[in-house]
Design a protein around this motif. Structure first.
Motif, mmCIF file in Angstrom:
data_model
loop_
_atom_site.group_PDB
_atom_site.id
_atom_site.type_symbol
_atom_site.label_atom_id
_atom_site.label_comp_id
_atom_site.label_asym_id
_atom_site.label_seq_id
_atom_site.Cartn_x
_atom_site.Cartn_y
_atom_site.Cartn_z
ATOM 1 N N CYS A 1 0.928 -1.248 0.091
ATOM 2 C CA CYS A 1 0.014 0.018 -0.011
ATOM 3 C C CYS A 1 0.807 1.208 0.016
ATOM 4 O O CYS A 1 1.687 1.511 0.782
ATOM 5 N N VAL A 2 0.501 2.265 -1.132
ATOM 6 C CA VAL A 2 1.240 3.423 -0.832
ATOM 7 C C VAL A 2 0.035 4.582 -0.593
ATOM 8 O O VAL A 2 -1.047 4.584 -1.105
ATOM 9 N N GLU A 3 0.368 5.362 0.565
ATOM 10 C CA GLU A 3 -0.636 6.181 1.004
ATOM 11 C C GLU A 3 -0.262 7.815 0.982
ATOM 12 O O GLU A 3 0.863 7.949 1.132
ATOM 13 N N GLY A 4 -1.253 8.590 0.268
ATOM 14 C CA GLY A 4 -0.748 9.915 0.078
ATOM 15 C C GLY A 4 -1.382 10.833 1.460
ATOM 16 O O GLY A 4 -1.652 10.246 2.437
ATOM 17 N N GLN A 5 -0.984 12.163 1.349
ATOM 18 C CA GLN A 5 -1.158 12.940 2.329
ATOM 19 C C GLN A 5 -2.711 13.482 2.266
ATOM 20 O O GLN A 5 -2.883 14.037 1.309
ATOM 21 N N VAL B 1 -5.661 4.633 5.852
ATOM 22 C CA VAL B 1 -6.197 3.259 5.774
ATOM 23 C C VAL B 1 -5.227 2.177 6.708
ATOM 24 O O VAL B 1 -5.542 0.944 6.704
ATOM 25 N N LEU B 2 -4.269 2.664 7.206
ATOM 26 C CA LEU B 2 -3.193 1.812 7.942
ATOM 27 C C LEU B 2 -3.902 1.032 9.128
ATOM 28 O O LEU B 2 -3.795 -0.298 9.309
ATOM 29 N N PRO B 3 -5.039 1.534 9.936
ATOM 30 C CA PRO B 3 -5.711 0.778 10.920
ATOM 31 C C PRO B 3 -6.398 -0.571 10.387
ATOM 32 O O PRO B 3 -6.461 -1.451 11.101
ATOM 33 N N THR B 4 -6.965 -0.221 9.044
ATOM 34 C CA THR B 4 -7.771 -1.316 8.362
ATOM 35 C C THR B 4 -6.789 -2.574 8.040
ATOM 36 O O THR B 4 -6.883 -3.641 8.365
ATOM 37 N N PHE C 1 1.290 -7.097 5.372
ATOM 38 C CA PHE C 1 1.442 -5.955 4.179
ATOM 39 C C PHE C 1 2.510 -5.218 4.544
ATOM 40 O O PHE C 1 3.279 -5.060 5.637
ATOM 41 N N ILE C 2 2.841 -4.301 3.541
ATOM 42 C CA ILE C 2 3.893 -3.104 3.554
ATOM 43 C C ILE C 2 3.048 -1.923 3.319
ATOM 44 O O ILE C 2 2.230 -2.008 2.356
ATOM 45 N N HIS C 3 3.485 -0.747 4.121
ATOM 46 C CA HIS C 3 2.616 0.367 3.935
ATOM 47 C C HIS C 3 3.854 1.419 3.685
ATOM 48 O O HIS C 3 4.747 1.379 4.826
ATOM 49 N N ARG C 4 3.688 2.444 2.872
ATOM 50 C CA ARG C 4 4.560 3.572 2.784
ATOM 51 C C ARG C 4 3.814 4.958 2.343
ATOM 52 O O ARG C 4 2.732 4.803 1.463
ATOM 53 N N ASP C 5 4.373 5.859 3.298
ATOM 54 C CA ASP C 5 3.578 7.023 2.924
ATOM 55 C C ASP C 5 4.256 7.736 1.718
ATOM 56 O O ASP C 5 5.495 7.748 1.858
ATOM 57 N N PHE D 1 -16.021 -1.012 4.090
ATOM 58 C CA PHE D 1 -16.025 -1.683 2.890
ATOM 59 C C PHE D 1 -14.485 -1.836 2.539
ATOM 60 O O PHE D 1 -14.486 -3.239 1.934
ATOM 61 N N ASP D 2 -13.580 -1.195 2.919
ATOM 62 C CA ASP D 2 -12.278 -1.543 2.537
ATOM 63 C C ASP D 2 -11.778 -2.905 3.298
ATOM 64 O O ASP D 2 -11.036 -3.747 2.734
ATOM 65 N N THR D 3 -12.324 -2.936 4.637
ATOM 66 C CA THR D 3 -11.960 -4.279 5.291
ATOM 67 C C THR D 3 -12.445 -5.551 4.577
ATOM 68 O O THR D 3 -11.298 -6.215 4.658
ATOM 69 N N VAL D 4 -13.672 -5.807 3.995
ATOM 70 C CA VAL D 4 -14.043 -6.891 3.446
ATOM 71 C C VAL D 4 -13.367 -6.935 1.965
ATOM 72 O O VAL D 4 -12.921 -8.116 1.464
ATOM 73 N N LEU D 5 -13.379 -5.937 1.409
ATOM 74 C CA LEU D 5 -12.775 -5.708 0.076
ATOM 75 C C LEU D 5 -11.368 -6.208 -0.076
ATOM 76 O O LEU D 5 -10.678 -6.963 -0.893
ATOM 77 N N VAL D 6 -10.130 -5.464 0.968
ATOM 78 C CA VAL D 6 -9.215 -5.870 0.973
ATOM 79 C C VAL D 6 -8.565 -7.503 1.121
ATOM 80 O O VAL D 6 -8.006 -8.100 0.600
ATOM 81 N N ASP D 7 -9.503 -7.927 2.082
ATOM 82 C CA ASP D 7 -9.583 -9.360 2.426
ATOM 83 C C ASP D 7 -9.833 -10.200 1.384
ATOM 84 O O ASP D 7 -8.883 -11.193 0.880
#
Length: 206
Positions: A9-13, A24-27, A39-43, A147-153
């Motif tokens: 996951c790449v997340e913007g500001q 989205v990080l808590p999800t 997962f790998i998460h980067r801002d 929605f993210d929770t079930v969709l990402v799963d």
């Protein structure tokens, strides 16, 4: 237990307010605690940062991470990395061209997929991805988080190409998918498929 799916996951500001805590990080962390994903998460805040991390994701060392999430603000065909930096989706596609075989791309970016069917097919075919999905409306944070929770799963763990389509057609999730303007395209045996997102028929009590 099956091995959990892998997500990059790449997340913007989110806007110019440095105190903004939406993410989205808590999800992702919830799904990881439930052993549904790793997962790998980067801002990212600039085009250079985004391209650097996309190159990392598409390198050999991250081959197992078959789901790519772009979590940032956006509009039709446009991603907003920060208050100072925007990118056309077409430029992202040019970076990904021919490099996403077997990948599922989730643009968690406002109304970014409010595009023609021809444009969606071009994104799928140019990137080589097995699936592209996202939204056609500016999305509500709380509703989209559920929605993210079930969709990402499902993106990470659904083995069949139509598994996400099956999810968003269920009586439980179809109304929310429609409310958020969810849209998807995926590789099908007969070519790219863009399912229509329809509200399911109401259940009649017996």
């Amino acid at each position: 237990m099956d091995k959990p799916g892998s997500v990059f996951c790449v997340e913007g500001q989110w806007g110019d307010d440095l105190a903004e805590r939406g993410s989205v990080l808590p999800t992702l962390e919830l799904l990881e605690r439930l052993r549904r994903i790793r997962f790998i998460h980067r801002d990212v805040a600039t085009p250079g940062e985004l391209r650097f991390y996309l190159d990392q994701w598409l390198s050999r060392k991250c081959t197992a991470y078959n789901v790519g999430i772009f979590a940032m603000d956006g509009g039709p065909g446009r991603l907003c990395l920060s208050g100072q930096h925007e990118l056309d989706l077409a430029e992202i596609v040019s970076w990904l061209r021919g490099r996403c075989e077997g990948k599922r791309l989730y643009f968690d970016c406002g109304a970014i997929l409010r595009l023609s069917e021809t444009a969606l097919v071009e994104i799928l075919e140019e990137t080589g991805a097995s699936m592209v999905c996202g939204f056609t409306r500016t999305i509500d944070w709380v509703g989209s988080s559920a929605f993210d929770t079930v969709l990402v799963d499902r993106l990470a763990n659904g083995r069949r190409a139509n598994s996400v389509e099956q999810l968003v057609r269920t009586a439980r999730w179809a109304p929310l998918a429609q409310h958020l303007g969810f849209r998807m395209i995926y590789q099908h045996s007969q070519g790219p498929r863009i399912p229509a997102m329809r509200r399911p028929e109401p259940v009649v009590p017996v």
